[in-house]
Motif scaffolding. Structure first.
Motif, PDB file in Angstrom:
ATOM      1  N   HIS A   3       0.851  -1.188   0.000  1.00 41.14           N
ATOM      2  CA  HIS A   3       0.000   0.000   0.000  1.00 41.14           C
ATOM      3  C   HIS A   3       0.887   1.238   0.000  1.00 41.14           C
ATOM      4  O   HIS A   3       1.850   1.321   0.753  1.00 41.14           O
ATOM      5  CB  HIS A   3      -0.903  -0.007   1.234  1.00 41.14           C
ATOM      6  N   ILE A   4       0.533   2.188  -0.858  1.00 41.66           N
ATOM      7  CA  ILE A   4       1.336   3.395  -1.039  1.00 41.66           C
ATOM      8  C   ILE A   4       0.455   4.623  -0.858  1.00 41.66           C
ATOM      9  O   ILE A   4      -0.626   4.710  -1.445  1.00 41.66           O
ATOM     10  CB  ILE A   4       1.961   3.424  -2.451  1.00 41.66           C
ATOM     11  N   LEU A   5       0.930   5.560  -0.041  1.00 37.81           N
ATOM     12  CA  LEU A   5       0.271   6.859   0.112  1.00 37.81           C
ATOM     13  C   LEU A   5       1.303   7.939  -0.156  1.00 37.81           C
ATOM     14  O   LEU A   5       2.398   7.906   0.407  1.00 37.81           O
ATOM     15  CB  LEU A   5      -0.253   7.047   1.538  1.00 37.81           C
ATOM     16  N   ARG A   6       0.945   8.875  -1.009  1.00 37.22           N
ATOM     17  CA  ARG A   6       1.831  10.010  -1.283  1.00 37.22           C
ATOM     18  C   ARG A   6       1.216  11.266  -0.693  1.00 37.22           C
ATOM     19  O   ARG A   6       0.027  11.520  -0.860  1.00 37.22           O
ATOM     20  CB  ARG A   6       2.024  10.202  -2.789  1.00 37.22           C
ATOM     21  N   CYS A   7       2.022  12.040  -0.040  1.00 31.78           N
ATOM     22  CA  CYS A   7       1.548  13.268   0.579  1.00 31.78           C
ATOM     23  C   CYS A   7       0.947  14.213  -0.467  1.00 31.78           C
ATOM     24  O   CYS A   7      -0.055  14.876  -0.220  1.00 31.78           O
ATOM     25  CB  CYS A   7       2.697  13.931   1.336  1.00 31.78           C
ATOM     26  N   LYS A   8       1.548  14.247  -1.639  1.00 29.56           N
ATOM     27  CA  LYS A   8       1.040  15.114  -2.708  1.00 29.56           C
ATOM     28  C   LYS A   8      -0.378  14.737  -3.123  1.00 29.56           C
ATOM     29  O   LYS A   8      -1.166  15.586  -3.513  1.00 29.56           O
ATOM     30  CB  LYS A   8       1.961  15.063  -3.925  1.00 29.56           C
ATOM     31  N   ASP A  58      -8.233   6.691   3.007  1.00 23.24           N
ATOM     32  CA  ASP A  58      -8.930   5.401   2.919  1.00 23.24           C
ATOM     33  C   ASP A  58      -9.176   5.016   1.469  1.00 23.24           C
ATOM     34  O   ASP A  58      -8.962   3.871   1.072  1.00 23.24           O
ATOM     35  CB  ASP A  58     -10.261   5.454   3.674  1.00 23.24           C
ATOM     36  N   PHE A  59      -9.609   5.970   0.664  1.00 22.37           N
ATOM     37  CA  PHE A  59      -9.873   5.708  -0.743  1.00 22.37           C
ATOM     38  C   PHE A  59      -8.598   5.260  -1.460  1.00 22.37           C
ATOM     39  O   PHE A  59      -8.593   4.271  -2.195  1.00 22.37           O
ATOM     40  CB  PHE A  59     -10.458   6.951  -1.420  1.00 22.37           C
ATOM     41  N   LEU A  60      -7.511   5.991  -1.232  1.00 22.74           N
ATOM     42  CA  LEU A  60      -6.254   5.661  -1.909  1.00 22.74           C
ATOM     43  C   LEU A  60      -5.719   4.295  -1.499  1.00 22.74           C
ATOM     44  O   LEU A  60      -5.068   3.613  -2.293  1.00 22.74           O
ATOM     45  CB  LEU A  60      -5.206   6.745  -1.628  1.00 22.74           C
ATOM     46  N   LEU A  61      -5.997   3.902  -0.266  1.00 23.23           N
ATOM     47  CA  LEU A  61      -5.509   2.609   0.218  1.00 23.23           C
ATOM     48  C   LEU A  61      -6.349   1.436  -0.259  1.00 23.23           C
ATOM     49  O   LEU A  61      -5.910   0.291  -0.198  1.00 23.23           O
ATOM     50  CB  LEU A  61      -5.450   2.607   1.745  1.00 23.23           C
ATOM     51  N   THR A  62      -7.558   1.688  -0.761  1.00 29.03           N
ATOM     52  CA  THR A  62      -8.428   0.590  -1.159  1.00 29.03           C
ATOM     53  C   THR A  62      -8.636   0.471  -2.650  1.00 29.03           C
ATOM     54  O   THR A  62      -9.134  -0.554  -3.116  1.00 29.03           O
ATOM     55  CB  THR A  62      -9.813   0.718  -0.487  1.00 29.03           C
ATOM     56  N   ARG A  63      -8.273   1.464  -3.412  1.00 27.99           N
ATOM     57  CA  ARG A  63      -8.508   1.341  -4.853  1.00 27.99           C
ATOM     58  C   ARG A  63      -7.524   0.380  -5.473  1.00 27.99           C
ATOM     59  O   ARG A  63      -6.373   0.270  -5.045  1.00 27.99           O
ATOM     60  CB  ARG A  63      -8.483   2.699  -5.546  1.00 27.99           C
ATOM     61  N   GLY A  64      -7.945  -0.320  -6.477  1.00 30.59           N
ATOM     62  CA  GLY A  64      -7.127  -1.353  -7.094  1.00 30.59           C
ATOM     63  C   GLY A  64      -6.601  -0.991  -8.457  1.00 30.59           C
ATOM     64  O   GLY A  64      -6.271  -1.861  -9.238  1.00 30.59           O
ATOM     65  N   CYS A  65      -6.506   0.291  -8.758  1.00 30.22           N
ATOM     66  CA  CYS A  65      -6.061   0.696 -10.094  1.00 30.22           C
ATOM     67  C   CYS A  65      -4.541   0.728 -10.216  1.00 30.22           C
ATOM     68  O   CYS A  65      -4.015   1.019 -11.279  1.00 30.22           O
ATOM     69  CB  CYS A  65      -6.634   2.061 -10.436  1.00 30.22           C
ATOM     70  N   GLY A  66      -3.849   0.455  -9.120  1.00 29.50           N
ATOM     71  CA  GLY A  66      -2.394   0.505  -9.176  1.00 29.50           C
ATOM     72  C   GLY A  66      -1.825   1.800  -8.670  1.00 29.50           C
ATOM     73  O   GLY A  66      -0.627   1.932  -8.479  1.00 29.50           O
ATOM     74  N   CYS A  67      -2.673   2.798  -8.434  1.00 26.83           N
ATOM     75  CA  CYS A  67      -2.196   4.098  -7.978  1.00 26.83           C
ATOM     76  C   CYS A  67      -1.970   4.129  -6.468  1.00 26.83           C
ATOM     77  O   CYS A  67      -1.179   4.912  -5.978  1.00 26.83           O
ATOM     78  CB  CYS A  67      -3.185   5.176  -8.359  1.00 26.83           C
ATOM     79  N   GLY A  68      -2.712   3.323  -5.735  1.00 27.33           N
ATOM     80  CA  GLY A  68      -2.575   3.315  -4.294  1.00 27.33           C
ATOM     81  C   GLY A  68      -2.310   1.948  -3.732  1.00 27.33           C
ATOM     82  O   GLY A  68      -1.846   1.796  -2.635  1.00 27.33           O
ATOM     83  N   VAL A  69      -2.597   0.916  -4.516  1.00 26.07           N
ATOM     84  CA  VAL A  69      -2.400  -0.457  -4.056  1.00 26.07           C
ATOM     85  C   VAL A  69      -1.693  -1.221  -5.161  1.00 26.07           C
ATOM     86  O   VAL A  69      -2.137  -1.218  -6.306  1.00 26.07           O
ATOM     87  CB  VAL A  69      -3.761  -1.138  -3.752  1.00 26.07           C
ATOM     88  N   LEU A  70      -0.598  -1.842  -4.812  1.00 26.83           N
ATOM     89  CA  LEU A  70       0.134  -2.642  -5.791  1.00 26.83           C
ATOM     90  C   LEU A  70       0.125  -4.099  -5.349  1.00 26.83           C
ATOM     91  O   LEU A  70       0.427  -4.393  -4.195  1.00 26.83           O
ATOM     92  CB  LEU A  70       1.576  -2.168  -5.905  1.00 26.83           C
ATOM     93  N   LYS A  71      -0.210  -4.984  -6.237  1.00 22.37           N
ATOM     94  CA  LYS A  71      -0.133  -6.418  -5.937  1.00 22.37           C
ATOM     95  C   LYS A  71       1.210  -6.917  -6.425  1.00 22.37           C
ATOM     96  O   LYS A  71       1.544  -6.761  -7.589  1.00 22.37           O
ATOM     97  CB  LYS A  71      -1.272  -7.174  -6.634  1.00 22.37           C
ATOM     98  N   LEU A  72       1.979  -7.455  -5.490  1.00 21.93           N
ATOM     99  CA  LEU A  72       3.296  -7.996  -5.877  1.00 21.93           C
ATOM    100  C   LEU A  72       3.290  -9.497  -5.748  1.00 21.93           C
ATOM    101  O   LEU A  72       2.649 -10.076  -4.955  1.00 21.93           O
ATOM    102  CB  LEU A  72       4.382  -7.402  -4.992  1.00 21.93           C
TER     103      LEU A  72
END
Length: 72
Positions: A3-8, A58-72
């Motif tokens: 899970h990735i969160l960017r301050c920007k 919360d939104f950024l941590l749950t979306r699956g478009c690759g912008c906030g959540v990466l499946k490795l």
């Protein structure tokens, strides 16, 4: 999942990024950063806008478009 969160992405002007496997930990780390580095700016916002920023985390941590959540 990473899970990735960017301050920007939350509307603040810095390059701080949180990367964590646990979304709750990622959110807590970002909230700590905001309250440490952007406290004055955050507290000057209306309650509505403060809640909007927290909700956006919360939104950024749950979306699956690759912008906030990466499946490795």
């Amino acid at each position: 999942m990473v899970h990735i969160l960017r301050c920007k992405d939350l509307g603040f002007n810095d390059d701080f990024i949180v990367i964590d496997n646990d979304p709750k930990k990622a959110k807590e780390r970002m909230k700590e950063h905001v309250m440490t580095e952007h406290k004055e700016e955050f507290e000057s916002l209306s309650e509505f806008h403060q809640e909007e920023i927290i909700s956006k985390m919360d939104f950024l941590l749950t979306r699956g478009c690759g912008c906030g959540v990466l499946k490795l």
